[in-house]
Every structure is written in C-alpha cells, then in structure tokens.
Design a protein around this motif. Structure first.
Motif, mmCIF file in Angstrom:
data_model
loop_
_atom_site.group_PDB
_atom_site.id
_atom_site.type_symbol
_atom_site.label_atom_id
_atom_site.label_comp_id
_atom_site.label_asym_id
_atom_site.label_seq_id
_atom_site.Cartn_x
_atom_site.Cartn_y
_atom_site.Cartn_z
ATOM 1 N N ASN A 1 4.483 104.878 19.308
ATOM 2 C CA ASN A 1 4.891 105.378 17.989
ATOM 3 C C ASN A 1 3.766 105.210 16.971
ATOM 4 O O ASN A 1 3.509 106.112 16.163
ATOM 5 C CB ASN A 1 6.157 104.653 17.510
ATOM 6 N N GLY B 1 1.854 108.206 15.193
ATOM 7 C CA GLY B 1 1.845 108.224 13.725
ATOM 8 C C GLY B 1 0.431 108.370 13.180
ATOM 9 O O GLY B 1 0.178 109.175 12.273
ATOM 10 N N HIS C 1 -1.118 111.552 11.091
ATOM 11 C CA HIS C 1 -1.783 111.431 9.793
ATOM 12 C C HIS C 1 -3.181 112.059 9.829
ATOM 13 O O HIS C 1 -3.618 112.689 8.872
ATOM 14 C CB HIS C 1 -1.929 109.963 9.405
ATOM 15 N N LEU D 1 -5.517 104.509 6.054
ATOM 16 C CA LEU D 1 -4.392 104.670 6.980
ATOM 17 C C LEU D 1 -4.204 103.425 7.828
ATOM 18 O O LEU D 1 -3.081 102.955 8.053
ATOM 19 C CB LEU D 1 -4.614 105.886 7.889
ATOM 20 N N TYR E 1 -4.988 100.477 7.037
ATOM 21 C CA TYR E 1 -4.538 99.394 6.156
ATOM 22 C C TYR E 1 -3.075 99.582 5.725
ATOM 23 O O TYR E 1 -2.253 98.669 5.866
ATOM 24 C CB TYR E 1 -5.442 99.345 4.932
ATOM 25 N N PHE E 2 -2.742 100.751 5.216
ATOM 26 C CA PHE E 2 -1.397 100.959 4.679
ATOM 27 C C PHE E 2 -0.373 101.275 5.770
ATOM 28 O O PHE E 2 0.745 100.806 5.733
ATOM 29 C CB PHE E 2 -1.389 102.096 3.645
ATOM 30 N N PHE E 3 -0.772 102.094 6.707
ATOM 31 C CA PHE E 3 0.181 102.547 7.720
ATOM 32 C C PHE E 3 0.343 101.517 8.843
ATOM 33 O O PHE E 3 1.450 101.224 9.277
ATOM 34 C CB PHE E 3 -0.265 103.893 8.272
ATOM 35 N N GLU F 1 -1.158 98.331 8.768
ATOM 36 C CA GLU F 1 -1.276 96.971 8.255
ATOM 37 C C GLU F 1 -2.295 96.148 9.046
ATOM 38 O O GLU F 1 -2.064 94.981 9.372
ATOM 39 C CB GLU F 1 0.094 96.287 8.202
ATOM 40 N N PHE F 2 -3.424 96.771 9.369
ATOM 41 C CA PHE F 2 -4.513 96.075 10.041
ATOM 42 C C PHE F 2 -5.234 95.176 9.040
ATOM 43 O O PHE F 2 -5.309 95.481 7.843
ATOM 44 C CB PHE F 2 -5.524 97.087 10.598
ATOM 45 N N SER F 3 -5.819 94.078 9.537
ATOM 46 C CA SER F 3 -6.647 93.209 8.691
ATOM 47 C C SER F 3 -8.025 93.852 8.527
ATOM 48 O O SER F 3 -8.376 94.804 9.246
ATOM 49 C CB SER F 3 -6.808 91.840 9.351
ATOM 50 N N TYR F 4 -8.825 93.331 7.603
ATOM 51 C CA TYR F 4 -10.181 93.856 7.416
ATOM 52 C C TYR F 4 -10.953 93.803 8.741
ATOM 53 O O TYR F 4 -11.671 94.729 9.104
ATOM 54 C CB TYR F 4 -10.955 93.033 6.377
ATOM 55 N N GLN F 5 -10.820 92.663 9.434
ATOM 56 C CA GLN F 5 -11.564 92.467 10.688
ATOM 57 C C GLN F 5 -11.127 93.494 11.735
ATOM 58 O O GLN F 5 -11.967 94.085 12.426
ATOM 59 C CB GLN F 5 -11.324 91.040 11.193
ATOM 60 N N ARG G 1 -14.248 96.534 3.371
ATOM 61 C CA ARG G 1 -13.706 96.001 2.112
ATOM 62 C C ARG G 1 -13.991 96.971 0.970
ATOM 63 O O ARG G 1 -13.119 97.292 0.171
ATOM 64 C CB ARG G 1 -14.339 94.640 1.832
ATOM 65 N N LEU H 1 -12.080 100.306 1.370
ATOM 66 C CA LEU H 1 -10.664 100.101 1.110
ATOM 67 C C LEU H 1 -10.410 99.945 -0.388
ATOM 68 O O LEU H 1 -9.441 100.501 -0.925
ATOM 69 C CB LEU H 1 -10.192 98.854 1.865
ATOM 70 N N ARG I 1 -8.062 102.510 -2.406
ATOM 71 C CA ARG I 1 -6.909 102.045 -3.191
ATOM 72 C C ARG I 1 -6.968 102.587 -4.609
ATOM 73 O O ARG I 1 -5.967 103.039 -5.159
ATOM 74 C CB ARG I 1 -6.931 100.524 -3.293
#
Lengths: 88, 191
Positions: free
Chosen positions: B19, B23, B27, B139, B141-143, B145-149, B163, B166, B170
């Motif tokens: 999924n 997704g 996107h 995507l 980050y928001f979709f 929810e991955f960390s920066y690393q 960073r 992003l 934002r």
C-alpha cells in the motif's frame, strides 16, 4: 551543566530539527528552555507542529488495487530491465 | 533465501509495503495507470537486484530508493521535468477531507482552520507543484513519515541536503496552502 539561553533567532533555527526529533540532547534542552519563557516562539513552534500533523492526517493511506501484487509477482521473471538504469 | 531465487521472500517483503509503495507511485506518477506501470517496473528492477538487499534491514527504504530512482531516471529520459503542473482539483479520495473539528477548536488552531477548509485536490496540487527534488523529499516526509536519515538513504543525498530541501518544501507548501486559504476566505489575507 550550565546552559545559556537561546535568542529567538537561535531557537527558530532549531525549529525543524526540534519538530522532527533530530536535535541533540543539549540543543533540545536549550530549545525547551527558550520555549518555556518565550510565548511568541512557543506559539510558532506549536503552529508548525500542528501544520505538519494536520497535513499528515489528511494524507490518507492509499490501498493498492486488489490483484496488483499478484500481477507484479507474475511479471517478475519475465520483465525486462534496460541496462541504462540504476538499480539499487 | 528461498529456493526460488528469492522470489517468495521478495513477494512477502513487497506485500508488506504494497500500500505504501503504491501510494508513493501514485503520488509520483499522478494517475493510476502510470502508477501501476511505475510500480511494476520498479519491482522488476528490485527483484533483479534482490541479492544486494541485506535481510533484516529496511526493505521499504531499499525499495523506495529503486522506485524513486527509476521514476527520476525515466523523467530525465523523457526530458520533461514538470515544475508547475496543473492537477485537477477533484476530490479523488487521495487525501482525507475530514471536517470534524469544532469552530472553537479550529479557532484555536490555525493549522486546522487552514487545512480543514482545503479539499483533497488542492492539497494534492500543492504537492504536485513542488520542484521534483523537493516533492520526493516532501512525500517521503509527509506521506511515509520517514526520518531525515531514511530520506537521505532513499534519495542518495546527505542528511544536510535533505534537511534544507525539506525546509524549503515545507515553506513552499505552507505559503501555497495559506495563500489558497486566504483566497477562499478561510484565513485572513494578512496571516
């Protein structure tokens, strides 16, 4: 440990890292100390956090069409990969 | 690894992230047909490279790297890097259009007030209008929810680059969505 207070400008520089839990323990303490005494920055941090949280909550989890995994699995061994593309 | 060249292992791992992978493909590709093609092609690539995947590590990040690389390479080959794309503003169910919060709660929370008044197509369009490098990072980050690393590993860029991309993504999203909300009278134009 003696920690000095951050200015608003310094605190705002850490905003993204603070919200994303990417700050060092020391910087985290400094930012939280600043937020306890600065209502303006506390409001800004809170608004930013709400924006991220609300945007994420609006992005529905999408479900893959039924049968897509089976279709992909069936094509795994027959699918051609052109050599000019990076893999991995 | 299983006796079928890892096919059953690969299918099991892919099934676990299906999924999320679909997704992300949706996107990136922006329509269901292209998303299925993209996911299918990326899966063939990933399976071809499956021997390089280390069992127990983050399969989702490993697969997304292949998916995104394939998408970006394909984009480059077509020589069409869309920077500003008009996306139909219909509500296609891609985003939740929940409006359950009370007036008081919204009044207390500007982000609620802003986002509750915008529909799915408008949020989708704001993401689609981001420059490609920012869009991929946003995507993840928001979709997802991955960390920066994790994002850095997927896009193959240093954490510092992630960073900064992003941060800019934002800001662009906030500016676009706020401006749209102001046009619709959801928030004051000066806010």
């Amino acid at each position: 440990m003696l920690l000095s207070l951050l200015t608003c400008r310094e605190a705002l520089k850490h905003l993204d890292d603070y919200l994303d839990r990417e700050l060092s323990e020391r910087d985290l303490v400094l930012v939280e100390k600043h937020l306890r005494i600065c209502r303006h920055c506390a409001r800004q941090f809170s608004d930013e956090a709400a924006f991220i949280r609300n945007l994420r909550s609006k992005m529905n989890r999408i479900e893959a069409p039924t049968g897509l995994l089976a279709k992909i699995a069936a094509g795994l061994e027959t699918g051609a990969v052109t050599p000019d593309q990076e893999v991995g | 690894m299983s006796s079928d060249n890892g096919k059953s292992d690969f299918e099991a791992l892919l099934g676990g992230i299906m999924n999320a992978a679909y997704g992300m493909a949706l996107h990136l590709a922006r329509n269901t047909d292209d998303a299925e093609d993209l996911l299918q092609e990326a899966s063939v690539r990933a399976f071809t490279a499956f021997s390089t995947y280390q069992a127990g590590t983050n399969f989702k990040a490993w697969f997304f790297r292949i998916l995104i690389n394939h998408f970006l390479n394909d984009l480059k080959r077509r020589d069409s890097r869309p920077q500003q794309i008009q996306v139909e503003a219909e509500d296609d169910g891609m985003y939740d259009n929940a409006t359950g919060s009370s007036w008081f709660r919204r009044k207390q929370d500007p982000a609620h007030m802003l986002l509750d008044g915008l529909d799915a197509g408008e949020i989708k369009a704001a993401f689609a209008a981001l420059p490609e490098d920012f869009r991929v990072v946003a995507l993840l980050y928001f979709f997802d929810e991955f960390s920066y690393q994790q994002i850095a590993e997927v896009v193959g860029r240093p954490v510092g680059t992630v960073r900064s991309r992003l941060h800019r993504a934002r800001k662009i999203l906030q500016t676009q969505l706020r401006s749209l909300a102001a046009e619709k009278g959801i928030v004051p134009a000066t806010e």
